[in-house]
Design an enzyme around this catalytic site. Structure first.
Site, PDB file in Angstrom:
ATOM      1  N   GLU A   9       2.255  -9.046  -1.601  1.00 44.64           N
ATOM      2  CA  GLU A   9       2.912  -7.861  -0.841  1.00 44.64           C
ATOM      3  C   GLU A   9       3.337  -8.631   0.750  1.00 44.64           C
ATOM      4  O   GLU A   9       4.253  -8.310   1.334  1.00 44.64           O
ATOM      5  CB  GLU A   9       1.805  -6.731  -0.602  1.00 44.64           C
ATOM      6  CG  GLU A   9       1.829  -5.768  -1.897  1.00 44.64           C
ATOM      7  CD  GLU A   9       0.773  -5.014  -2.053  1.00 44.64           C
ATOM      8  OE1 GLU A   9      -0.210  -5.844  -2.432  1.00 44.64           O
ATOM      9  OE2 GLU A   9       0.849  -4.004  -1.680  1.00 44.64           O
ATOM     10  N   ARG A  19     -10.283   6.537  -8.888  1.00 40.50           N
ATOM     11  CA  ARG A  19      -9.514   7.843  -8.596  1.00 40.50           C
ATOM     12  C   ARG A  19      -9.165   8.366 -10.039  1.00 40.50           C
ATOM     13  O   ARG A  19      -9.021   7.602 -10.929  1.00 40.50           O
ATOM     14  CB  ARG A  19      -8.224   7.543  -8.215  1.00 40.50           C
ATOM     15  CG  ARG A  19      -8.326   7.462  -6.441  1.00 40.50           C
ATOM     16  CD  ARG A  19      -7.018   7.107  -5.856  1.00 40.50           C
ATOM     17  NE  ARG A  19      -7.353   6.128  -4.860  1.00 40.50           N
ATOM     18  CZ  ARG A  19      -6.279   5.042  -4.599  1.00 40.50           C
ATOM     19  NH1 ARG A  19      -5.010   5.072  -5.086  1.00 40.50           N
ATOM     20  NH2 ARG A  19      -6.564   4.220  -3.678  1.00 40.50           N
ATOM     21  N   ARG A  62       1.947  -3.604   7.471  1.00 36.96           N
ATOM     22  CA  ARG A  62       1.835  -2.766   6.353  1.00 36.96           C
ATOM     23  C   ARG A  62       1.453  -1.481   6.887  1.00 36.96           C
ATOM     24  O   ARG A  62       0.462  -1.118   7.425  1.00 36.96           O
ATOM     25  CB  ARG A  62       0.743  -3.250   5.327  1.00 36.96           C
ATOM     26  CG  ARG A  62       0.843  -2.238   4.068  1.00 36.96           C
ATOM     27  CD  ARG A  62      -0.380  -2.543   3.212  1.00 36.96           C
ATOM     28  NE  ARG A  62      -0.330  -1.409   1.911  1.00 36.96           N
ATOM     29  CZ  ARG A  62      -1.468  -0.994   1.388  1.00 36.96           C
ATOM     30  NH1 ARG A  62      -2.538  -1.251   2.294  1.00 36.96           N
ATOM     31  NH2 ARG A  62      -1.421  -0.321   0.621  1.00 36.96           N
ATOM     32  N   HIS A 112       2.259   1.623  -3.345  1.00 31.46           N
ATOM     33  CA  HIS A 112       2.563   0.179  -3.800  1.00 31.46           C
ATOM     34  C   HIS A 112       3.885  -0.454  -3.862  1.00 31.46           C
ATOM     35  O   HIS A 112       4.446  -1.195  -4.571  1.00 31.46           O
ATOM     36  CB  HIS A 112       2.073   0.140  -5.471  1.00 31.46           C
ATOM     37  CG  HIS A 112       0.396   0.643  -5.367  1.00 31.46           C
ATOM     38  ND1 HIS A 112       0.082   0.963  -6.484  1.00 31.46           N
ATOM     39  CD2 HIS A 112      -0.601   0.006  -4.623  1.00 31.46           C
ATOM     40  CE1 HIS A 112      -1.398   1.133  -6.144  1.00 31.46           C
ATOM     41  NE2 HIS A 112      -1.596   0.490  -5.040  1.00 31.46           N
ATOM     42  N   ASN A 160      -2.511  -6.103   7.714  1.00 31.65           N
ATOM     43  CA  ASN A 160      -2.852  -4.976   7.036  1.00 31.65           C
ATOM     44  C   ASN A 160      -4.065  -4.587   7.537  1.00 31.65           C
ATOM     45  O   ASN A 160      -5.225  -4.714   7.272  1.00 31.65           O
ATOM     46  CB  ASN A 160      -2.950  -5.310   5.307  1.00 31.65           C
ATOM     47  CG  ASN A 160      -3.306  -4.163   4.708  1.00 31.65           C
ATOM     48  OD1 ASN A 160      -3.480  -2.962   5.255  1.00 31.65           O
ATOM     49  ND2 ASN A 160      -3.407  -4.328   3.318  1.00 31.65           N
TER      50      ASN A 160
END
Lengths: 399, 399
Positions: free
Chosen positions: A382, A237, A87, A176, A7
């Site tokens: 993940e 955010r 990823r 996600h 990743n």
């Protein structure tokens, strides 16, 4: 089969080496390109914690990882790695599932950069580096957006002039995806029922946060949109705001678009409201000590998640299971309780005792035994999904 | 008693004259003046069952009000301006200062409305000008203002706060305000009367469809959430406004299309929504097109309906159930198929609509649309905020 999962971010490389489903090494290279980079590595009998080291770019970083794997005896040589799974944040509309990387795929990946300018270029850097170092090892891209590609236009279209969709692909993509995929499948496993019979809502609440509505194994809606900015209130955010606020701020504060971008993505959310931190643990501490804005930030966060869960319960026409995952989802019983408060009339019954002890990476059910809606905490994984997807594609390749 | 209602905006001036005698309120005339500030200002009005149309040079709002007065005299409703007992203004933005929807116009009110112009640039300056002009044209009439935002001032903080830096709230008063407050309040009031129940005992969700589209949730007569936000741009898909979009889309379009954010604001406000998706703002017409096989129209309508259902789900939970769903609309926005489609998605919450009754709805008649089996009542009421404002004022003045 040994699969290396990578990743790659702007200044970091997270890695995990799998032997089938078992992790045999993991670690992270941080602060790549800075004066001093940091390297952490964990494998059997080896623990390297934030060792200062100089890593000028991603290629050197990946070399460092591979050399460490050999030096520490995890593998004998590079040739032992069967495949690499990457990823990749944004796959646009092109990639509806994981894909073996070839030249055509590379071209499409480059074309997807404008969708995720902060992520895709670094994902691509990682792929290019691996091609240099291990030219003969198959590489697979696993996309954050792919699981959401089953959404219909009713859920993914914005009510802006239609030609923006045609011209720029301006639509909801969702992110996600790998995490929502993993935890929903895991919940089905725990329930002993096939995905094809379940209506689920999954809440990935980490520093980035998103909710997905999954009907019979397919995503029908999700809260993140064209970018990861939309939807829930997150660590830094804003999530949903009145779009007119953007133009209002530009007029009032004379800000440039870049500054507004930075405010909405880096200085808003839990951090912006509380003025203290983007870390839910710190906010809960502060709130317990009577800090009003910390309490407000938690309330707003939970109310937004509640609204999305209820909207999706409506969209799904009822819900069989709700799953919480990622940093906040896995570790904040109080936030889970706040989110689920008042939903009893929908058949949701939280077991306070189970809820309290389901923290620190524990997996399990937190609803009362006879509740209509099953509630789960499932630590996301993940990397495991990326490893499995990669393995599947390589097996197909080998026939 | 004669009551004149005025709604001034950048679109022009809407006006209505009511007579209140023996507790009976009668609408004498309803009209709209557009193109103020031109040589060919337009005055369209309906009275005594006739539609009429006039053109005249009108330089400013005072001149427009004088024209309205001339029209009232010409049609024989009054002989001098002093025959008007009260003038009632619909005002869009009262920030948090105006918590009561009905206030007497004073110089301070006019100053405030003007001061809040930044928050509603298309309405507040015109509202202020209208009030000033009315004081000149009708010096002896009682003057009142109704604030659109008032019912939403006391929303819970978790519903009105955005996930933005807190100083935007303290410094610039950026929060959810909500709009169409009078329309929602009047609509649910009339619906409660129709089903013979007290608003104080009910959980109500209302959908208002006009130029803008908004939803609101009321618990015991008090609003607890609403879809429009800081401005009337947020929330549901509207005729020409986008409603919710990923805020990042504004920044993306700015860089890709080389547009200023002001221009993007204008795209989101004026060429988005149903217009952007389907190419028409006429919902009934869109349904005709969809029936004829126009895929784009079908998709646009489905998206429009889907957003409404999502808000319904969210408010259903925020209210912990619902007793009454109210559709508020007027004239061409009375589209039974729209109600039927919306309620179809709410069936698992126990809602059923009587399609025959829906199709038999007469535009000006409040109608119960739900079947006897429906778990909550579903009601259509015509949009009559002017009538409602006039009535409130008449009752106040009679006391």
């Amino acid at each position: 089969m040994k699969i290396l999962v990578l990743n790659c971010g702007s200044s970091s490389i997270k890695y995990r080496l799998f032997d089938n489903d078992i992790t045999i090494a993991r670690g992270v290279v941080e602060k790549i390109g800075e004066e001093v980079s940091l390297f952490s590595h964990y494998s059997e009998g080896v623990e390297i914690k934030k060792q200062p080291i100089k890593v000028p770019d991603h290629t050197r970083g990946i070399e460092l990882v591979l050399n460490t794997l050999v030096d520490k005896g995890v593998i004998h040589d590079y040739g032992e790695i069967d495949a690499i799974g990457h990823r990749v944040v944004h796959g646009g509309e092109e990639f509806k599932s994981s894909v073996l990387i070839d030249d055509r795929v590379m071209r499409t990946l480059y074309a997807c950069i404008p969708f995720a300018p902060l992520h895709n270029p670094h994902n691509i850097k990682g792929i290019e580096s691996c091609k240099q170092i291990l030219p003969n090892v198959p590489q697979v891209a696993v996309f954050d957006t792919a699981f959401h590609q089953t959404m219909g236009p009713v859920a993914f279209l914005y009510a802006i002039p239609y030609h923006y969709y045609e011209k720029y692909g301006l639509r909801r993509y969702g992110f996600h995806g790998t995490s929502h995929y993993y935890v929903s499948n895991r919940a089905a496993e725990l329930m002993g029922q096939p995905m094809s019979k379940l209506k689920m809502i999954t809440a990935h609440l980490g520093n980035g946060c998103s909710v997905a509505a999954i009907k019979f194994g397919k995503v029908v809606d999700t809260s993140m949109g064209f970018t990861p900015l939309e939807g829930l209130v997150m660590g830094t955010r804003s999530g949903d705001i009145d779009p007119a606020i953007v133009t209002f701020l530009i007029r009032k504060e004379r800000l440039s678009p870049d500054e507004v971008d930075s405010i909405l993505n880096k200085r808003s959310g839990l951090l912006g409201i509380s003025g203290i931190s983007n870390d839910m643990r710190q906010l809960m501490d502060a709130s317990n000590k009577g800090n009003e804005r910390a309490r407000l930030a938690i309330d707003i966060f939970a109310y937004r998640v509640k609204k999305y869960i209820s909207a999706y319960a409506g969209v799904l026409g009822g819900v069989d299971a709700i799953v919480f995952t990622a940093g906040i989802g896995e570790n904040a019983p109080l936030v889970r309780k706040k989110i689920l408060e008042g939903l009893e009339f929908m058949g949701i019954q939280l077991d306070d005792e189970l809820n309290k002890c389901m923290v620190g990476g524990r997996e399990g059910i937190i609803s009362k035994p006879d509740a209509k809606v099953k509630l789960f905490v499932i630590p996301t994984n993940e990397e495991l999904v990326i490893a499995r997807e990669t393995r599947k594609i390589v097996e197909q390749l080998r026939g | 008693m004669k009551i004149l209602t005025l709604f001034c905006g950048n679109f022009g001036i809407e006006y209505n004259l009511f007579d209140f005698t023996d507790k009976q309120l009668t609408n004498l005339i309803t009209g709209i003046i557009t193109d103020i500030g031109s040589r060919t200002a337009d005055n369209r009005y309906e009275c005594k069952g006739m539609s009429k149309h006039d053109i005249r040079e009108v330089s400013n709002v005072i001149a427009a009000l004088k024209w309205i007065n001339d029209t009232l005299v010409k049609e024989g409703f009054i002989t001098t301006p002093d025959d008007i007992d009260a003038v009632v203004h619909r005002v869009i933005h009262g920030l948090t200062k105006y918590r009561e929807e009905l206030v007497k116009v004073t110089p301070e009110v006019i100053d405030d409305v003007l001061e809040f112009a930044d928050f509603a640039p298309e309405h507040n300056p015109y509202n202020a000008e209208g009030m000033k002009a009315a004081l000149t044209v009708y010096p002896h009439a009682e003057q009142f203002a109704f604030f659109d935002t008032a019912p939403f001032v006391d929303l819970p903080a978790k519903a009105y706060m955005y996930g933005l830096p807190y100083q935007f709230y303290t410094q610039y008063h950026i929060r959810r305000y909500g709009f169409h407050g009078i329309s929602h309040l009047c609509g649910i009031g009339e619906a409660c009367k129709l089903i013979g129940k007290s608003m104080q005992r009910m959980k109500i969700i209302s959908l208002y469809v006009g130029r803008g589209v908004s939803m609101a949730a009321f618990d015991k007569g008090k609003a607890i959430d609403t879809s429009m936000g800081f401005s009337p741009l947020e929330g549901l898909i509207m005729k020409m406004r986008s409603g919710n979009v990923d805020p990042q889309i504004l920044l993306y379009l700015a860089s890709r299309e080389g547009l200023s954010l002001i221009e993007i604001g204008s795209i989101l406000n004026k060429s988005s929504g149903l217009l952007g998706l389907i190419g028409t703002t006429d919902i009934g017409h869109a349904y005709e097109e969809a029936t004829r096989g126009n895929e784009q129209a079908r998709l646009g309508l489905d998206t429009f309906v889907y957003q409404i259902q999502k808000y319904f789900g969210a408010y259903y939970v925020a209210l912990k159930g619902v007793d009454l769903l109210v559709f508020i609309a007027r004239d061409e926005d009375v589209v039974p198929q729209l109600w039927i489609d919306i309620v179809k998605g709410l069936e698992f919450m126990g809602a059923t609509i009587d399609e025959t009754k829906a199709y038999a709805t007469v535009r000006e008649e409040p109608t119960i649309l739900s079947t006897d089996k429906s778990k909550f009542a579903i009601v259509y009421v015509p949009r009559h905020e002017e009538r409602c404002m006039a009535k409130r004022v008449a009752e106040l003045l009679q006391r």
